[in-house]
Design an enzyme around this catalytic site. Structure first.
Site, PDB file in Angstrom:
ATOM      1  N   PRO A 118     -44.392  25.952  -4.312  1.00 24.19           N
ATOM      2  CA  PRO A 118     -44.911  26.266  -5.353  1.00 24.19           C
ATOM      3  C   PRO A 118     -45.579  24.868  -5.517  1.00 24.19           C
ATOM      4  O   PRO A 118     -45.163  23.685  -4.928  1.00 24.19           O
ATOM      5  CB  PRO A 118     -44.403  26.181  -7.081  1.00 24.19           C
ATOM      6  CG  PRO A 118     -42.838  27.461  -5.960  1.00 24.19           C
ATOM      7  CD  PRO A 118     -43.298  26.821  -4.680  1.00 24.19           C
ATOM      8  N   CYS A 119     -46.945  24.181  -5.312  1.00 25.75           N
ATOM      9  CA  CYS A 119     -47.596  23.109  -5.972  1.00 25.75           C
ATOM     10  C   CYS A 119     -47.932  21.834  -7.100  1.00 25.75           C
ATOM     11  O   CYS A 119     -48.256  21.312  -7.372  1.00 25.75           O
ATOM     12  CB  CYS A 119     -48.981  23.797  -5.519  1.00 25.75           C
ATOM     13  SG  CYS A 119     -50.267  24.730  -6.542  1.00 25.75           S
ATOM     14  N   GLN A 120     -47.419  22.679  -8.023  1.00 27.82           N
ATOM     15  CA  GLN A 120     -47.128  22.130  -9.243  1.00 27.82           C
ATOM     16  C   GLN A 120     -46.748  20.601  -9.080  1.00 27.82           C
ATOM     17  O   GLN A 120     -47.204  19.305  -9.691  1.00 27.82           O
ATOM     18  CB  GLN A 120     -46.290  22.738 -10.394  1.00 27.82           C
ATOM     19  CG  GLN A 120     -47.094  23.666 -10.939  1.00 27.82           C
ATOM     20  CD  GLN A 120     -45.947  25.399 -10.040  1.00 27.82           C
ATOM     21  OE1 GLN A 120     -45.956  24.939  -8.928  1.00 27.82           O
ATOM     22  NE2 GLN A 120     -46.021  26.060 -10.176  1.00 27.82           N
ATOM     23  N   TYR A 122     -47.397  19.086  -6.513  1.00 25.48           N
ATOM     24  CA  TYR A 122     -48.396  17.945  -5.424  1.00 25.48           C
ATOM     25  C   TYR A 122     -49.488  18.326  -6.163  1.00 25.48           C
ATOM     26  O   TYR A 122     -50.278  17.429  -5.761  1.00 25.48           O
ATOM     27  CB  TYR A 122     -47.896  18.577  -4.261  1.00 25.48           C
ATOM     28  CG  TYR A 122     -46.781  19.391  -3.739  1.00 25.48           C
ATOM     29  CD1 TYR A 122     -45.370  17.748  -3.405  1.00 25.48           C
ATOM     30  CD2 TYR A 122     -46.320  19.932  -3.290  1.00 25.48           C
ATOM     31  CE1 TYR A 122     -44.741  18.173  -2.448  1.00 25.48           C
ATOM     32  CE2 TYR A 122     -44.898  20.614  -2.635  1.00 25.48           C
ATOM     33  CZ  TYR A 122     -44.222  19.002  -2.380  1.00 25.48           C
ATOM     34  OH  TYR A 122     -43.064  20.039  -2.162  1.00 25.48           O
TER      35      TYR A 122
END
Length: 419
Positions: A118-120, A122
């Site tokens: 999950p990219c939150q 970054y």
């Protein structure tokens, strides 16, 4: 060619790999709604293979329930979806589950692992909203869980996808550590920033794609041919009826020919000429007035109307110095800007280009922009579906990446067979 899909989301990346002949052994996903979407997609593929697509159509047209659909599909097919968060406490159980799925296969080697944590943590937007700039967010280190699967299954290849912000998180130290850890596991790696529009997707969407391969394999990061599409959003939406804010078409059969854009982008074919999940959120009258102004301004000048340029009566937010592009038109004569999960909150950043419709784009229109085919059904609520769509890798982009890796696998296999 066995493929393992980690942090699978709604399955955009694995959809692309499946089209190229990869066998998806398992999808691992913690979100309930996304896991159900993956199960429903597995049901679709099984029923299509069995020449029972009508059973699937009965489900998406609300003639049968989800449970009734799943009862038509063997348990081993639905169990490809592992609804579980990958963590220090769960990874061994997930290994065991996957090992059981591989146990009776003639080929029990995982050829490739795909996915991205999950990219939150970054995301640049996420960091700007967090007072601690995500410095202490444990999701910064979810990539270590991804590497656990690399270490255990030793695939010949892996594809690691993430947002641009991964390169600058914690001043770039996390990205450097990720690459070092991958190399330490015995892989050669390379990365590039790839844009979905260069793969034929009607959307500008930049992502960091790391490809890794075992040291003994003769492979190098591919130079993907430019596939910039000549089609526009107008072509993509051409067959969708005129609708207004708050309208909803859950399912309808369409008549008429499928245009070249929808065929070439694998959105629709002559065997499945249905429209589903054409759901549009309702809006306040003040928002609709802003939408009209934004579309007119765009049509006249090809420029965005900034928030502080609105008439005073339409400005309801105190902040008129930053986030001035909070209203944005999806251009009908071009391609879309990046579709992100925030589309689930409101549609202000994704205003439909047709002034006659005066609304934000629908679920199905967002899915088309992401290159999901029209037969792809997103489970749960409208909000959950928008999140899944916004977080996904465009299947068309995944397909083009998979094609190159498939060629490399075949080439190396032929070399091995000579000796």
């Amino acid at each position: 060619m066995n493929c393992l899909d980690l942090f699978a989301g709604a399955g955009g990346l694995s959809e692309g790999f499946r089209r190229c002949g990869f066998n998806i052994v398992a999808h691992v996903e913690k979100d309930r709604a996304a896991s159900l979407t993956l199960k429903t997609r597995e049901a679709y593929y099984y029923l299509k293979k069995e020449d029972r697509l009508n059973d699937y159509i009965n489900y998406i047209s609300n003639k049968i329930t989800r449970d009734e659909l799943y009862e038509m599909v063997p348990e081993k097919i639905l169990n490809k979806v592992i609804h579980e968060e990958i963590s220090d406490e769960t990874y061994k159980n997930i290994f065991n589950d996957i090992d059981q799925k591989l146990k009776n296969k003639k080929n029990n080697k995982i050829e490739i692992i795909i996915g991205g944590p999950p990219c939150q943590a970054y995301s640049i937007a996420g960091r700007s909203r967090d007072p601690e700039r995500m410095e202490n967010d444990p999701r910064n280190y979810l990539y270590l869980q991804y590497l656990r699967f690399i270490k255990y299954y030793k695939p010949n290849y892996f594809v690691f996808e993430n947002v641009m912000g991964i390169k600058t998180a914690k001043d770039g130290t996390i990205f450097e550590q990720i690459k070092k850890d991958m190399i330490d596991l015995g892989y050669k790696i390379d990365h590039k920033v790839l844009n979905a529009k260069d793969f034929g997707v009607l959307q500008s969407r930049k992502r960091v794609i790391i490809i890794g391969w075992q040291e003994h394999i003769d492979f190098k990061y591919p130079k993907f041919p430019d596939c910039n599409s000549e089609y526009t959003i107008k072509d993509l939406f051409e067959d969708i009826p005129i609708m207004q804010a708050g309208d909803k078409v859950s399912f309808s059969e369409q008549s008429g020919l499928v245009n070249d854009c929808l065929k070439d982008l694998h959105i629709k074919d002559d065997d499945f000429n249905y429209l589903l999940q054409q759901e549009i959120r309702p809006n306040r009258e003040i928002d609709l007035e802003i939408y009209r102004m934004c579309v007119n301004y765009w049509n006249d000048s090809q420029k965005k109307l900034k928030y502080n340029e609105l008439p005073e009566k339409l400005i309801t937010q105190k902040n008129t110095k930053s986030f001035l592009d909070r209203f944005n038109v999806v251009p009908g004569n071009g391609i879309s800007h990046t579709v992100v999960a925030h589309i689930s909150k409101d549609g202000h950043y994704y205003i439909h280009p047709d002034i006659k419709q005066n609304r934000s784009i629908s679920l199905r229109e967002a899915a088309r922009i992401q290159s999901f085919p029209d037969d792809y059904y997103f489970e749960d609520s409208r909000t959950a579906a928008f999140v899944q769509i916004g977080n996904a890798v465009p299947p068309l982009m995944g397909e083009k990446i998979a094609m190159v890796i498939k060629k490399a696998i075949k080439l190396n296999s032929n070399k091995s067979n000579k000796y």
